[in-house]
Design a protein around this motif. Structure first.
Motif, PDB file in Angstrom:
ATOM      1  N   LEU A  56       0.824  -1.210   0.000  1.00 21.02           N
ATOM      2  CA  LEU A  56       0.000   0.000   0.000  1.00 21.02           C
ATOM      3  C   LEU A  56       0.860   1.263   0.000  1.00 21.02           C
ATOM      4  CD1 LEU A  56      -2.815  -1.062   2.486  1.00 21.02           C
ATOM      5  CD2 LEU A  56      -2.951  -0.858   0.006  1.00 21.02           C
ATOM      6  N   MET A  57       1.981   1.227   0.706  1.00 19.28           N
ATOM      7  CA  MET A  57       2.889   2.374   0.701  1.00 19.28           C
ATOM      8  C   MET A  57       3.504   2.562  -0.680  1.00 19.28           C
ATOM      9  SD  MET A  57       4.878   2.047   4.278  1.00 19.28           S
ATOM     10  CE  MET A  57       4.102   1.059   5.512  1.00 19.28           C
ATOM     11  N   GLU A  58       3.830   1.468  -1.327  1.00 26.62           N
ATOM     12  CA  GLU A  58       4.386   1.552  -2.675  1.00 26.62           C
ATOM     13  C   GLU A  58       3.343   2.081  -3.654  1.00 26.62           C
ATOM     14  OE1 GLU A  58       7.392   1.483  -5.300  1.00 26.62           O
ATOM     15  OE2 GLU A  58       7.562   0.981  -3.188  1.00 26.62           O
ATOM     16  N   ALA A  59       2.077   1.751  -3.421  1.00 25.37           N
ATOM     17  CA  ALA A  59       1.013   2.254  -4.279  1.00 25.37           C
ATOM     18  C   ALA A  59       0.929   3.778  -4.203  1.00 25.37           C
ATOM     19  CB  ALA A  59      -0.318   1.636  -3.885  1.00 25.37           C
ATOM     20  N   LEU A  60       1.214   4.353  -3.051  1.00 25.24           N
ATOM     21  CA  LEU A  60       1.198   5.806  -2.940  1.00 25.24           C
ATOM     22  C   LEU A  60       2.259   6.432  -3.838  1.00 25.24           C
ATOM     23  CD1 LEU A  60       0.708   6.256   0.900  1.00 25.24           C
ATOM     24  CD2 LEU A  60      -0.968   6.566  -0.911  1.00 25.24           C
ATOM     25  N   ALA A  61       3.418   5.826  -3.920  1.00 21.47           N
ATOM     26  CA  ALA A  61       4.464   6.330  -4.808  1.00 21.47           C
ATOM     27  C   ALA A  61       4.039   6.197  -6.268  1.00 21.47           C
ATOM     28  CB  ALA A  61       5.763   5.582  -4.550  1.00 21.47           C
ATOM     29  N   ILE A  62       3.373   5.108  -6.583  1.00 25.98           N
ATOM     30  CA  ILE A  62       2.908   4.902  -7.957  1.00 25.98           C
ATOM     31  C   ILE A  62       1.832   5.925  -8.308  1.00 25.98           C
ATOM     32  CG2 ILE A  62       1.699   3.280  -9.471  1.00 25.98           C
ATOM     33  CD1 ILE A  62       3.231   1.052  -7.971  1.00 25.98           C
ATOM     34  N   TYR A  63       0.978   6.284  -7.355  1.00 28.25           N
ATOM     35  CA  TYR A  63      -0.034   7.316  -7.615  1.00 28.25           C
ATOM     36  C   TYR A  63       0.623   8.659  -7.903  1.00 28.25           C
ATOM     37  CZ  TYR A  63      -3.567   4.094  -5.812  1.00 28.25           C
ATOM     38  OH  TYR A  63      -4.383   3.025  -5.609  1.00 28.25           O
ATOM     39  N   GLY A  64       1.688   8.970  -7.193  1.00 23.75           N
ATOM     40  CA  GLY A  64       2.422  10.208  -7.466  1.00 23.75           C
ATOM     41  C   GLY A  64       3.001  10.208  -8.870  1.00 23.75           C
ATOM     42  N   MET A  65       3.521   9.062  -9.295  1.00 20.05           N
ATOM     43  CA  MET A  65       4.054   8.958 -10.646  1.00 20.05           C
ATOM     44  C   MET A  65       2.933   9.080 -11.676  1.00 20.05           C
ATOM     45  SD  MET A  65       6.474   6.033 -12.298  1.00 20.05           S
ATOM     46  CE  MET A  65       5.178   4.833 -12.484  1.00 20.05           C
ATOM     47  N   LEU A  66       1.791   8.535 -11.385  1.00 15.20           N
ATOM     48  CA  LEU A  66       0.640   8.623 -12.294  1.00 15.20           C
ATOM     49  C   LEU A  66       0.192  10.071 -12.446  1.00 15.20           C
ATOM     50  CD1 LEU A  66      -1.530   7.185 -13.968  1.00 15.20           C
ATOM     51  CD2 LEU A  66      -2.888   7.026 -11.884  1.00 15.20           C
ATOM     52  N   VAL A  67       0.170  10.810 -11.349  1.00 13.46           N
ATOM     53  CA  VAL A  67      -0.187  12.226 -11.422  1.00 13.46           C
ATOM     54  C   VAL A  67       0.825  12.982 -12.283  1.00 13.46           C
ATOM     55  CG1 VAL A  67      -0.313  14.351 -10.035  1.00 13.46           C
ATOM     56  CG2 VAL A  67      -1.459  12.289  -9.253  1.00 13.46           C
ATOM     57  N   ALA A  68       2.105  12.660 -12.125  1.00 14.69           N
ATOM     58  CA  ALA A  68       3.142  13.304 -12.936  1.00 14.69           C
ATOM     59  C   ALA A  68       2.954  12.982 -14.416  1.00 14.69           C
ATOM     60  CB  ALA A  68       4.509  12.865 -12.474  1.00 14.69           C
ATOM     61  N   ILE A  69       2.635  11.750 -14.731  1.00 16.03           N
ATOM     62  CA  ILE A  69       2.428  11.380 -16.120  1.00 16.03           C
ATOM     63  C   ILE A  69       1.234  12.130 -16.693  1.00 16.03           C
ATOM     64  CG2 ILE A  69       1.718   9.461 -17.626  1.00 16.03           C
ATOM     65  CD1 ILE A  69       3.465   7.648 -15.839  1.00 16.03           C
ATOM     66  N   LEU A  70       0.167  12.247 -15.924  1.00 18.69           N
ATOM     67  CA  LEU A  70      -1.007  12.994 -16.389  1.00 18.69           C
ATOM     68  C   LEU A  70      -0.681  14.474 -16.585  1.00 18.69           C
ATOM     69  CD1 LEU A  70      -3.795  11.345 -14.215  1.00 18.69           C
ATOM     70  CD2 LEU A  70      -3.405  11.055 -16.666  1.00 18.69           C
ATOM     71  N   LEU A  71       0.125  15.024 -15.703  1.00 15.77           N
ATOM     72  CA  LEU A  71       0.507  16.432 -15.845  1.00 15.77           C
ATOM     73  C   LEU A  71       1.391  16.642 -17.067  1.00 15.77           C
ATOM     74  CD1 LEU A  71       1.192  17.450 -12.151  1.00 15.77           C
ATOM     75  CD2 LEU A  71      -0.593  18.339 -13.636  1.00 15.77           C
ATOM     76  N   VAL A  72       2.345  15.743 -17.281  1.00 15.39           N
ATOM     77  CA  VAL A  72       3.233  15.880 -18.439  1.00 15.39           C
ATOM     78  C   VAL A  72       2.433  15.729 -19.740  1.00 15.39           C
ATOM     79  CG1 VAL A  72       5.170  14.777 -19.649  1.00 15.39           C
ATOM     80  CG2 VAL A  72       5.310  15.237 -17.222  1.00 15.39           C
ATOM     81  N   GLY A  73       1.373  14.958 -19.701  1.00 18.03           N
ATOM     82  CA  GLY A  73       0.516  14.813 -20.875  1.00 18.03           C
ATOM     83  C   GLY A  73      -0.175  16.109 -21.261  1.00 18.03           C
ATOM     84  N   LYS A  74      -0.281  17.052 -20.330  1.00 19.67           N
ATOM     85  CA  LYS A  74      -0.912  18.335 -20.611  1.00 19.67           C
ATOM     86  C   LYS A  74       0.043  19.332 -21.255  1.00 19.67           C
ATOM     87  CE  LYS A  74      -4.616  18.301 -17.327  1.00 19.67           C
ATOM     88  NZ  LYS A  74      -5.746  18.436 -18.224  1.00 19.67           N
ATOM     89  N   ILE A  75       1.342  19.017 -21.246  1.00 13.43           N
ATOM     90  CA  ILE A  75       2.331  19.957 -21.805  1.00 13.43           C
ATOM     91  C   ILE A  75       2.265  19.933 -23.317  1.00 13.43           C
ATOM     92  CG2 ILE A  75       4.791  20.429 -22.041  1.00 13.43           C
ATOM     93  CD1 ILE A  75       5.176  19.552 -19.188  1.00 13.43           C
TER      94      ILE A  75
END
Length: 75
Positions: A56-75
């Motif tokens: 579950l702790m590792e999933a939190l890190a993966i969620y942060g990476m997912l947010v970053a990927i979604l943000l980079v997709g907006k560039i």
């Protein structure tokens, strides 16, 4: 200007989520190892109950990476 802010937000989302997940995992694993050292007969139970919280702790890190990927997709 907007692109720089989005890139900074993406970098911060990964950095913060990974840093805190790593700190939490380290503290949790350290406590589990200490408990196994004090009570070696319970090591099997402790190892078994160690897996789900670490995942579950590792999933939190993966969620942060997912947010970053979604943000980079907006560039």
């Amino acid at each position: 200007m907007n692109t720089g802010i989005i890139a900074l937000a993406a970098a911060l989302s990964v950095a913060i989520s990974v840093a805190f997940a790593a700190l939490a995992q380290g503290k949790f694993a350290s406590s589990a190892m200490e408990a196994m050292g004090r009570q070696p007969e319970a090591a099997g139970d402790i190892k078994g109950s160690l897996l789900i919280p670490l995942a579950l702790m590792e999933a939190l890190a993966i969620y942060g990476m997912l947010v970053a990927i979604l943000l980079v997709g907006k560039i």
